[in-house]
Design a protein around this motif. Structure first.
Motif, short mmCIF file in Angstrom:
data_model
loop_
_atom_site.label_atom_id
_atom_site.label_comp_id
_atom_site.label_asym_id
_atom_site.label_seq_id
_atom_site.Cartn_x
_atom_site.Cartn_y
_atom_site.Cartn_z
N SER A 104 -0.58 3.34 -5.31
CA SER A 104 -1.82 3.89 -4.97
C SER A 104 -2.78 2.73 -5.14
O SER A 104 -2.68 1.77 -5.64
CB SER A 104 -1.71 5.11 -5.74
OG SER A 104 -2.17 4.88 -7.09
N LYS A 105 -4.42 3.50 -4.62
CA LYS A 105 -5.15 2.36 -4.81
C LYS A 105 -5.39 1.97 -6.07
O LYS A 105 -5.68 0.88 -6.47
CB LYS A 105 -6.53 2.96 -4.10
CG LYS A 105 -7.56 1.97 -4.02
CD LYS A 105 -8.87 2.69 -3.48
CE LYS A 105 -10.19 1.77 -3.09
NZ LYS A 105 -11.33 2.46 -2.55
N ASN A 136 0.85 -1.14 0.08
CA ASN A 136 -0.05 -0.08 -0.02
C ASN A 136 0.83 1.39 -0.05
O ASN A 136 0.44 2.27 -0.69
CB ASN A 136 -1.05 0.07 1.23
CG ASN A 136 -2.03 -1.29 0.92
OD1 ASN A 136 -2.37 -1.49 0.06
ND2 ASN A 136 -2.67 -1.52 2.18
N GLU A 167 -3.41 2.00 -8.86
CA GLU A 167 -2.36 1.01 -9.35
C GLU A 167 -2.69 -0.31 -8.89
O GLU A 167 -2.31 -1.21 -9.51
CB GLU A 167 -1.22 1.79 -8.88
CG GLU A 167 -0.77 3.20 -9.64
CD GLU A 167 0.47 3.65 -9.24
OE1 GLU A 167 0.90 3.24 -8.31
OE2 GLU A 167 0.90 4.37 -9.98
#
Length: 527
Positions: free
Chosen positions: A157-158, A153, A160
């Motif tokens: 990023s979210k 994390n 990705e």
């Protein structure tokens, strides 16, 4: 008075003690054992036997009852840490006593034997391909696990993480789909064998699914159950592949994805456990006379006058394509069909299985990886996946090189050592860069010989014909002559061979060598 009474009481008590002493038996006494040296030795012997039981190794009969001997027997690197036949010393040192206090069923691993076993296993070309496939699968699963556990994390990023999760899912799905496609033709062939259930089909299925090649109760039903489970594994993977290709990560139903993943994992595990612990995985002795029929067959084969070629040769060189132009054209334009036909007649399996497997090896990687790349948003990863699919299609020609190597080893054909002295690598390179020439050479070699008992033999018509056979018109007359007395002289008459005699046409009669070289002395008759 008191003295008299006291005296009387004492006298009465003494009388009662005498009566009780006379009335008591042997069982009324308390048994007091005095320790002796014999009792101490008995106690020590019992303790020693109890300690020996705790430290004892499991016997072979105990493992046979649990069914472990047969399954661990191929792995020679698993052996007992101490031999049972070794005598135990009566006096142990302190260090030896410490070492003897261990878990009873722990086995010592023979590392040199384990390393040797792994090297021999890794030398097989199919095992090398399996290792490469497993390495890609392991890397994908590890990275996917890190993403799902949230360990990346901080680095991604979210959005990705979501994109990379979908990329890894597509790649893993393609890898598992290709593996199922490669194995499914063999499973269909096994269903056909189960349906026919002839003696040759039973022998082939027993080699694949049974521990011993002997008859066992309800073996057809047991093998059918295992084959159906393996088919369910492939079908569940195809359904999961359809989910990944037909839906996006947002619209894909989670319950269906989890269902097919669970079925795809559970089915092969159940098949493995069932094969191991069912009657298929047990050792059976021969209860019928199936094996008694083999010597008779061997006697018949020994009686056949076939000439076995101990040192066969490749017929023609690799580039001698003009030796048989028909074979050359068919090997180039119908490579897959000619390859499957040649493999079956040489005894390497079913023709249709080879044809379908070869086609899948040449086309499936390109189709699967191309469709998987369409569902990947990253351009670099998309092109990489497509290139990998094309390379895998090109490497599908190594399938022919593998079977060329098996043909060379089985029939003891000459090695090609042009590739760093490695014959197997030379077979692979020949198929990789000139597949039609290699296949044509294999077909010409198979046409020149006959295959019998995993060896090349001379053609039947050539071996049956004698080396010095006379011509048909020369077989009539024999050089053996018969002298016949008739009247005033001797006549020389040829003896017919096979009941035939010389015809009236003297011009067709060959010259007789004995009449030319041999002097015949004729004495006149006495009249």
């Amino acid at each position: 008075m008191e003295l008299v009474e006291n005296g009387g009481k004492k006298h009465h008590e003494i009388q009662e003690e005498k009566v009780m002493a006379t009335s008591m038996t042997l069982n009324d006494y308390i048994n007091i054992q005095i320790p002796s040296s014999e009792n101490n030795e008995l106690i020590n012997h019992k303790q020693k036997r109890f300690l020996d039981f705790l430290k004892a190794h499991p016997s072979k009969e105990w493992f046979q009852k649990l069914g472990f001997i047969g399954r661990l027997s191929p792995f020679t690197f698993l052996r007992r840490s101490t031999s049972v036949s070794q005598p135990r010393p009566s006096v142990l040192t302190t260090e030896e006593r410490r070492r003897r206090f261990r878990v009873p069923f722990v086995r010592k691993i023979d590392w040199p034997a384990l390393i040797k076993y792994c090297k021999n296993w890794a030398k097989h070309p199919s095992n090398i391909a399996m290792l490469v496939w497993l390495s890609f699968v392991a890397v994908g699963i590890i990275i996917l696990g890190l993403l799902m556990l949230g360990l990346l994390n901080g680095a991604l990023s979210k959005s990705e993480r979501t994109r990379w999760t979908e990329i890894l899912n597509q790649v893993l799905n393609a890898l598992f789909t290709i593996m199922c496609l490669y194995q499914h033709p063999r499973l269909f062939h096994h269903l056909v064998l189960l349906y026919n259930w002839r003696s040759s089909d039973i022998a082939e299925l027993r080699k694949l699914y049974c521990k011993t090649p002997f008859r066992r109760p309800n073996e057809r039903a047991h093998i059918t159950f295992v084959v159906i489970l393996l088919h369910i594994t492939c079908i569940s993977q195809y359904a999961l592949c359809a989910l990944y290709w037909g839906f996006t990560s947002k619209t894909r139903p989670d319950w269906a994805e989890n269902l097919f993943i669970g079925v795809g994992i559970a089915a092969p595990v159940i098949a493995f456990l069932y094969t191991t612990y069912s009657p298929l995985g047990k050792k059976y002795e021969s209860e019928t006379d199936e094996e008694n029929s083999e010597p008779a067959v061997n006697m018949v084969k020994l009686g056949s006058k076939r000439v076995v070629i101990t040192n066969p040769e490749w017929i023609g060189g690799l580039y001698d394509i003009r030796d048989d132009m028909t074979v050359t054209y068919l090997s180039f334009f119908c490579t897959v069909c000619v390859f499957g036909w040649n493999m079956e007649r040489l005894g390497f399996g079913n023709m249709y299985v080879h044809i379908v497997t070869f086609i899948l090896l040449l086309l499936a990687p390109f189709l699967v990886f191309t469709v998987a790349a369409l569902n990947i948003n990253n351009e670099g990863i998309k092109y990489t996946v497509e290139i990998i699919g094309i390379l895998l299609c090109f490497l599908g020609l190594l399938y022919g090189g593998f079977w060329r190597s098996q043909m060379r080893k089985k029939f003891k054909l000459p090695k090609s050592l042009f590739c760093s002295g490695n014959a197997t690598m030379g077979d692979f390179m020949q198929w990789l860069f000139c597949w039609s020439c290699s296949l044509a050479q294999e077909v010409r070699t198979g046409n020149f010989y006959d295959v019998e008992d995993d060896s090349f033999c001379m053609k039947e018509e050539e071996s049956a014909r004698p080396e010095l056979a006379p011509l048909p018109r020369e077989a009539v007359v024999s050089p053996v002559m018969e002298m016949k007395k008739d009247g005033g002289g001797l006549d020389v008459l040829p003896v017919s061979v096979g009941g035939s005699s010389v015809g009236k046409d003297e011009a067709l009669r060959p010259p007789l060598q004995p009449l030319i070289d041999m002097e015949v002395v004729v004495q006149p008759s006495k009249n």
